[in-house]
Design an enzyme around this catalytic site. Structure first.
Site, short mmCIF file in Angstrom:
data_model
loop_
_atom_site.label_atom_id
_atom_site.label_comp_id
_atom_site.label_asym_id
_atom_site.label_seq_id
_atom_site.Cartn_x
_atom_site.Cartn_y
_atom_site.Cartn_z
N ASP A 69 0.85 -1.18 0.00
CA ASP A 69 0.00 0.00 0.00
C ASP A 69 0.89 1.24 0.00
O ASP A 69 2.12 1.12 0.07
CB ASP A 69 -0.93 0.01 1.23
CG ASP A 69 -0.19 -0.37 2.50
OD1 ASP A 69 1.01 -0.01 2.63
OD2 ASP A 69 -0.78 -1.03 3.37
N ASP A 71 1.84 5.20 1.40
CA ASP A 71 1.73 6.27 2.39
C ASP A 71 2.29 7.53 1.75
O ASP A 71 3.29 7.48 1.03
CB ASP A 71 2.58 5.93 3.63
CG ASP A 71 2.07 4.68 4.33
OD1 ASP A 71 0.94 4.71 4.81
OD2 ASP A 71 2.81 3.67 4.37
N ASP A 143 11.32 4.71 11.67
CA ASP A 143 12.04 3.64 12.37
C ASP A 143 13.39 3.27 11.75
O ASP A 143 14.42 3.34 12.43
CB ASP A 143 11.14 2.40 12.55
CG ASP A 143 10.36 2.00 11.31
OD1 ASP A 143 10.63 2.57 10.23
OD2 ASP A 143 9.51 1.10 11.42
P1 ATP Z 1 4.81 -2.60 4.99
O1 ATP Z 1 5.40 -3.10 3.75
O2 ATP Z 1 4.62 -3.65 6.00
O3 ATP Z 1 3.59 -1.74 4.82
P2 ATP Z 1 5.95 -0.15 5.92
O4 ATP Z 1 7.38 0.25 6.09
O5 ATP Z 1 5.16 0.64 4.93
O6 ATP Z 1 5.95 -1.68 5.61
P3 ATP Z 1 3.97 0.64 7.81
O7 ATP Z 1 3.60 -0.01 9.08
O8 ATP Z 1 2.97 0.72 6.72
O9 ATP Z 1 5.29 -0.09 7.32
O10 ATP Z 1 4.47 2.11 8.18
C1 ATP Z 1 4.74 3.11 7.19
C2 ATP Z 1 5.95 3.90 7.58
O11 ATP Z 1 5.72 4.61 8.82
C3 ATP Z 1 7.21 3.09 7.84
O12 ATP Z 1 7.92 2.82 6.66
C4 ATP Z 1 8.00 3.99 8.77
O13 ATP Z 1 8.64 5.00 8.07
C5 ATP Z 1 6.89 4.62 9.62
N1 ATP Z 1 6.63 3.84 10.84
C6 ATP Z 1 5.73 2.87 11.02
N2 ATP Z 1 5.76 2.38 12.26
C7 ATP Z 1 6.72 3.05 12.90
C8 ATP Z 1 7.24 3.02 14.23
N3 ATP Z 1 6.77 2.15 15.13
N4 ATP Z 1 8.24 3.88 14.54
C9 ATP Z 1 8.69 4.75 13.63
N5 ATP Z 1 8.27 4.83 12.38
C10 ATP Z 1 7.29 4.01 12.00
MG MG Z 2 3.02 0.45 4.49
#
Ligand code: ATP
Ligand code: MG
Length: 451
Positions: A69, A71, A143
Site C-alpha cells: 500500500d 503512504d 524507524d
Molecule cells: P509494509 O510493507 O509492511 O507496509 P511499511 O514500512 O510501509 O511496511 P507501515 O507499518 O505501513 O510499514 O508504516 C509506514 C511507515 O511509517 C514506515 O515505513 C515507517 O517509516 C513509519 N513507521 C511505522 N511504524 C513506525 C514506528 N513504530 N516507529 C517509527 N516509524 C514508523
Molecule cells: Mg506500508
C-alpha cells in the site's frame, strides 16, 4: 571549502539534510507508483504543498517489489489535505491522518511530524507524538533508514536523510538514531526490525540488533491491541514462516505468543505450525485469501490438544473437555495478545469441529458438512494429517463425501459403520448443564445414526 565539505558530511550523517537521488540512482518512474498515490501528490503539489510517497512503498519499489500500500507525507495539515481531496476522511484521535480513497485503493496521508519525547511512560515509551514538524524531523522519527526515503513524483527524485539507499543496497535493517532509545520509545520497533529482515532477506545491523535481547521484555508494556496489529502484519507478510523463526532466534516471541515456545519444542507441534505458516505464505504469494483466524487456530492447536487430552484422561467427556481446553488456552494467550473476538469465535468453531469430523455416523456427517466453518475445519484436518497427527484416511473420506451425490454418500457412510465407528454415546447427564456444552454438543441423536 574543506570546512563546508565537513559540514556537509556531518549534516548528512545527522539527518538534517537529505541526499537527492536522481532516477539513475533510484529507478522509480512516476508511472510506477499507484494511481491513488499519484493523485494525492499531484493534488497537494498543485495546491502549493509538498507531498512525497514515503515508507514501505519507496523501499519496495527501489527493491523491485510490488508495494502493499502507499503512504504519503506532506506539509499540509490534515484539514488542508481533506479539503484538497474530495473522497477522503480524517481518522485518528491522537494524531490525525487522512485516508484518501480511490476505488479499491486507500492512501494514508500524514502530516510531517516531530517527536515529542516529553510524554513517556516509566520505561521511556512515547505516549504522545502529535506535534507537526519539518520534513527532516519527520524523517528522523521514522524507524529504519530504509523506511525514511521520500519520493517526489513530480521531480522523480528520492530524498534520503539517513543513508537508506546505501542500506537497501547492502541489505541492512538499521534503526535511525540510538537503538536503545528508539526501542524504549516504541518497543514494537524490535518486532518490525525482525519482520523487515525476514521479509526482505536482510541482515539486522549489529548495533540495531544488540539491545533486542535485553529490551525484548519491554514489548509486554505495549497495549495488547497494538501488538495484535503488528502480529497480524507479521503473519500476513507472505514471510510468516521466516518471521516466526527469526522472532524465536531473537527471543521476541515470548511477549507475543507465550505458548509458541512450548509448541515449537514438540516435534509434532513444530511440524504442524511450520506447515501452517508455509501454507499461509504460499497462499499470500499466489494471491489467495488467508484467514488470520485459521492461522491463529493452527498456532495454538497443539496447546488446545494437550489440554483437551489431559482432561479427557481425567474422565471428562469429549466436548466439555474440549470447551474447557479452548478457554484455558485462549485465556493465557489473550492476556498478551488481544485476539479480537471475531477471530476467537472462528478459532473455536474450527477447533470444536475437529472431534466432530471424526464422528461420521448418519446425520452427524451431514450436519458437519452443512456447518458454515466446514471448509476451514476440513482444511485444518488436512493440515493435521499432513503433520502426522490425524489420519489421512479421514481426510480422504471427507474429500469424497463433500462432492458425493446421495447414493455415494450412503455408500461412504456404510464404510464408517462397517469399520465400527460408533456415534458418541450420550451419557445420562447431570441435571444442570453448562451452557457452552449445550450450545456445542454434537447435534443429532442415536436414532439418526442409521443403525
Ligand atoms: P509494509 O510493507 O509492511 O507496509 P511499511 O514500512 O510501509 O511496511 P507501515 O507499518 O505501513 O510499514 O508504516 C509506514 C511507515 O511509517 C514506515 O515505513 C515507517 O517509516 C513509519 N513507521 C511505522 N511504524 C513506525 C514506528 N513504530 N516507529 C517509527 N516509524 C514508523
Ligand atoms: Mg506500508
Amino acid at each position: 571549502m574543506i570546512k563546508s565539505l565537513i559540514r556537509k558530511v556531518f549534516r548528512l550523517q545527522d539527518g538534517t539534510e537529505a541526499t537527492v537521488l536522481s532516477f539513475a540512482k533510484h529507478g522509480i518512474r512516476r508511472d510506477a507508483i499507484s494511481p491513488g498515490a499519484r493523485k494525492v501528490c499531484d493534488a497537494l503539489t498543485e495546491a502549493g504543498f509538498e507531498a512525497y510517497v514515503v515508507g514501505g512503498a519507496v523501499r519496495d519499489l527501489m527493491l523491485g517489489v510490488q508495494p502493499k500500500d502507499y503512504d504519503v507525507a506532506t506539509n499540509a495539515t490534515p484539514d488542508q489535505v481533506h479539503k484538497q481531496i474530495r473522497r477522503s476522511r480524517l481518522i485518528g484521535r491522537r494524531f490525525k491522518l487522512v485516508h484518501a480513497m480511490f476505488g479499491d485503493e486507500t492512501v494514508e496521508v500524514s502530516t510531517f511530524r516531530a517527536e515529542t519525547p516529553s510524554e513517556t511512560d516509566e520505561h521511556g515509551r512515547v505516549l504522545r507524538d502529535n506535534i507537526f514538524g519539518t520534513r527532516a524531523q519527520d524523517a528522523a522519527r521514522r524507524d529504519f533508514t530504509i523506511n525514511a526515503l521520500y519520493y517526489d513524483p513530480t521531480k522523480e527524485q528520492v530524498l534520503d536523510y539517513h543513508r537508506g539507499a546505501a542500506d537497501l543496497k547492502a541489505k541492512i535493517v538499521r534503526i535511525i538514531g540510538d537503538p536503545e532509545a528508539r526501542y524504549r520509545e516504541d518497543p514494537v520497533r524490535m518486532l518490525r526490525a525482525v519482520r523487515f529482515a525476514a521479509k526482505l532477506g536482510f541482515q539486522i545491523d549489529q548495533k540495531t540488533r544488540e539491545p533486542i535481547d535485553r529490551l525484548g521484555p519491554l514489548i509486554e508494556n505495549v497495549p495488547a491491541a497494538r501488538l495484535f496489529d503488528e502480529m497480524q502484519k507479521l503473519l500476513l507478510s507472505g514471510h510468516a514462516h521466516a518471521c516466526v523463526h527469526r522472532l524465536r532466534e531473537e527471543g521476541l516471541h515470548r511477549g507475543m505468543m507465550p505458548l509458541l515456545d512450548v509448541i515449537l519444542e514438540q516435534p509434532l507441534g513444530e511440524r504442524f505450525v511450520n506447515l501452517a505458516l508455509q501454507q499461509t505464505d504460499d497462499r499470500i504469494r499466489t494471491d489467495k485469501g488467508v484467514s488470520p483466524a485459521f492461522l491463529l487456530a493452527a498456532l495454538l492447536w497443539h496447546e488446545v490438544l494437550a489440554a483437551w487430552k489431559s482432561r479427557e484422561e481425567e474422565g471428562e467427556r469429549t466436548i466439555p473437555s474440549m470447551m474447557a481446553a479452548m478457554d484455558e488456552v485462549l485465556d493465557i494467550q489473550t492476556e498478551k495478545l488481544a485476539i479480537p473476538r471475531r477471530f476467537t469465535t472462528t478459532m473455536r468453531e474450527i477447533w470444536v469441529l475437529q472431534p466432530r469430523l471424526e464422528n461420521r455416523t448418519g446425520k452427524r456427517a451431514m450436519l458437519v458438512l452443512e456447518h458454515p466453518r466446514f471448509r476451514a475445519a476440513y482444511d485444518f484436518l488436512a493440515l493435521r494429517a499432513a503433520s502426522g497427527e490425524a489420519q489421512q484416511d479421514l481426510v480422504d473420506w471427507w474429500t469424497k463425501f463433500q462432492i458425493a451425490n446421495d447414493a455415494e454418500r450412503g455408500a461412504l457412510l456404510a464404510t464408517t459403520r462397517a469399520s465400527g465407528e460408533k456415534p458418541r454415546r450420550r451419557r445420562r447427564r447431570k441435571p444442570v448443564r453448562d451452557s457452552d456444552e449445550r450450545r456445542e454438543a454434537p447435534a443429532g441423536d442415536e436414532s439418526g445414526s442409521g443403525r
